[in-house]
Design a protein around this motif. Structure first.
Motif, short mmCIF file in Angstrom:
data_model
loop_
_atom_site.label_atom_id
_atom_site.label_comp_id
_atom_site.label_asym_id
_atom_site.label_seq_id
_atom_site.Cartn_x
_atom_site.Cartn_y
_atom_site.Cartn_z
N CYS A 22 0.70 -7.84 19.29
CA CYS A 22 1.22 -7.55 19.28
C CYS A 22 2.23 -7.20 17.71
CB CYS A 22 2.40 -8.42 19.98
SG CYS A 22 4.24 -8.75 19.82
N ALA A 23 2.30 -6.97 16.66
CA ALA A 23 3.29 -6.50 15.47
C ALA A 23 4.54 -6.60 15.37
CB ALA A 23 2.75 -5.20 15.11
N ALA A 24 4.95 -7.37 14.44
CA ALA A 24 6.65 -7.82 14.68
C ALA A 24 6.61 -7.22 13.25
CB ALA A 24 6.29 -8.85 14.51
N SER A 25 7.96 -6.66 13.35
CA SER A 25 8.30 -5.99 11.37
C SER A 25 9.74 -6.32 11.46
CB SER A 25 7.99 -4.48 11.63
OG SER A 25 8.57 -3.68 12.79
N GLY A 26 10.94 -6.05 10.18
CA GLY A 26 11.83 -6.27 10.13
C GLY A 26 12.24 -7.61 9.41
N ARG A 27 12.93 -8.95 10.04
CA ARG A 27 13.34 -9.94 9.38
C ARG A 27 12.61 -10.70 10.44
NH1 ARG A 27 18.89 -10.72 7.17
NH2 ARG A 27 18.95 -11.96 8.22
N THR A 28 11.31 -10.58 9.77
CA THR A 28 10.00 -11.23 10.16
C THR A 28 9.72 -12.88 10.02
OG1 THR A 28 8.29 -10.98 8.28
CG2 THR A 28 8.43 -9.35 10.71
N PHE A 29 10.87 -13.39 9.00
CA PHE A 29 10.83 -14.80 8.39
C PHE A 29 11.55 -15.49 9.49
CE2 PHE A 29 15.56 -14.35 7.25
CZ PHE A 29 15.63 -13.08 6.55
N ILE A 31 11.78 -15.31 12.80
CA ILE A 31 10.51 -15.57 14.01
C ILE A 31 10.63 -17.26 13.74
CG2 ILE A 31 9.01 -15.02 14.78
CD1 ILE A 31 9.29 -11.98 14.43
N PHE A 32 10.29 -17.47 15.21
CA PHE A 32 9.66 -18.70 15.09
C PHE A 32 8.32 -18.97 16.28
CE2 PHE A 32 12.30 -21.85 12.09
CZ PHE A 32 13.76 -21.09 12.66
N ASP A 33 9.31 -19.28 17.73
CA ASP A 33 7.75 -19.32 18.48
C ASP A 33 7.63 -17.76 18.92
OD1 ASP A 33 7.97 -22.55 20.60
OD2 ASP A 33 7.39 -21.59 18.13
N MET A 34 6.23 -17.46 19.05
CA MET A 34 6.09 -15.97 19.51
C MET A 34 5.47 -16.39 21.68
SD MET A 34 5.93 -13.52 16.79
CE MET A 34 5.92 -11.88 17.64
N GLY A 35 5.41 -15.31 21.65
CA GLY A 35 5.29 -15.40 23.43
C GLY A 35 4.95 -14.19 24.07
N TRP A 36 4.06 -14.60 25.81
CA TRP A 36 3.70 -13.51 26.14
C TRP A 36 3.74 -13.53 27.25
CZ3 TRP A 36 1.78 -8.46 24.36
CH2 TRP A 36 1.27 -9.00 23.63
N PHE A 37 4.94 -12.60 27.85
CA PHE A 37 5.34 -13.01 29.45
C PHE A 37 4.82 -11.19 29.92
CE2 PHE A 37 8.76 -16.11 28.99
CZ PHE A 37 8.83 -16.11 27.68
N ASN A 74 -0.17 -14.95 11.36
CA ASN A 74 1.19 -14.26 10.12
C ASN A 74 1.44 -14.09 9.19
OD1 ASN A 74 2.47 -16.40 11.71
ND2 ASN A 74 1.62 -17.91 10.71
N ALA A 75 -0.22 -13.75 8.33
CA ALA A 75 -0.29 -12.47 7.08
C ALA A 75 -0.09 -10.82 7.85
CB ALA A 75 -1.26 -12.76 6.72
N LYS A 76 -0.37 -11.18 8.94
CA LYS A 76 -0.16 -9.71 9.81
C LYS A 76 0.77 -9.36 10.18
CE LYS A 76 -4.77 -8.61 9.71
NZ LYS A 76 -6.02 -7.66 10.42
N ASN A 77 1.93 -10.09 10.70
CA ASN A 77 2.95 -11.14 11.33
C ASN A 77 2.67 -10.34 13.16
OD1 ASN A 77 5.33 -11.79 9.43
ND2 ASN A 77 4.76 -9.23 8.75
N SER A 78 1.53 -10.70 13.47
CA SER A 78 1.06 -10.07 14.53
C SER A 78 1.00 -11.85 15.53
CB SER A 78 -0.17 -8.64 14.83
OG SER A 78 -0.13 -7.60 13.54
N ILE A 79 0.95 -11.33 16.58
CA ILE A 79 0.07 -12.31 18.20
C ILE A 79 -0.34 -11.40 18.88
CG2 ILE A 79 1.83 -13.81 17.95
CD1 ILE A 79 2.71 -12.70 20.20
N TYR A 80 -1.98 -12.46 19.46
CA TYR A 80 -2.95 -11.95 20.25
C TYR A 80 -2.81 -11.98 21.51
CZ TYR A 80 -4.22 -10.05 15.62
OH TYR A 80 -3.29 -9.09 14.45
N LEU A 81 -3.15 -11.66 22.71
CA LEU A 81 -3.50 -11.57 23.76
C LEU A 81 -4.46 -11.51 24.13
CD1 LEU A 81 -2.64 -14.60 25.93
CD2 LEU A 81 -1.36 -12.49 27.36
#
Length: 118
Positions: A22-29, A31-37, A74-81
């Motif tokens: 999951c790649a985030a863009s825009g106002r990524t600053f 963002i706090f927690d991230m998750g998968w549903f 966080n360097a890539k503004n991404s999370i993984y599952l």
């Protein structure tokens, strides 16, 4: 605003593995927690896993503990599952979500399909 884009879904046999991104863009600053549903056909969306802003804290649904691993770059503004030992009951559309300034999951991706065949 924050945009989230998932990738990595697909068809896999039971016992196999998949890695969602999951790649985030825009106002990524903001963002706090991230998750998968995930949401299976005919069922409500359910929580799968969550990771803190620093990546130092994680939580999992009981149904995926020991099989799924959430991680964050966080360097890539991404999370993984990372999903291992997949079961047919893991079949669902998987959504990435991010907690914003409201301290709720206010940003959502479009979802990626995961299908596990028996």
């Amino acid at each position: 605003q924050v945009q989230l884009v998932e990738s990595g879904g697909g068809l896999v046999q039971a016992g196999g593995s998949l890695r969602l991104s999951c790649a985030a863009s825009g106002r990524t600053f903001s963002i706090f927690d991230m998750g998968w549903f995930r949401q299976a056909p005919g069922k409500e969306r359910e929580f799968v896993a969550r990771i803190s802003r620093s990546g130092g804290a994680t939580n999992y649904a009981d149904s995926v503990k020991g099989r799924f691993t959430i991680s964050r770059d966080n360097a890539k503004n991404s999370i993984y599952l990372q999903m291992n030992s997949l079961k047919p009951e893991d079949t669902a559309v998987y959504y990435c979500a991010a907690v914003g300034m409201t301290r709720t999951y206010e940003y959502w991706g479009q979802g990626t399909q995961v299908t596990v065949s028996s």
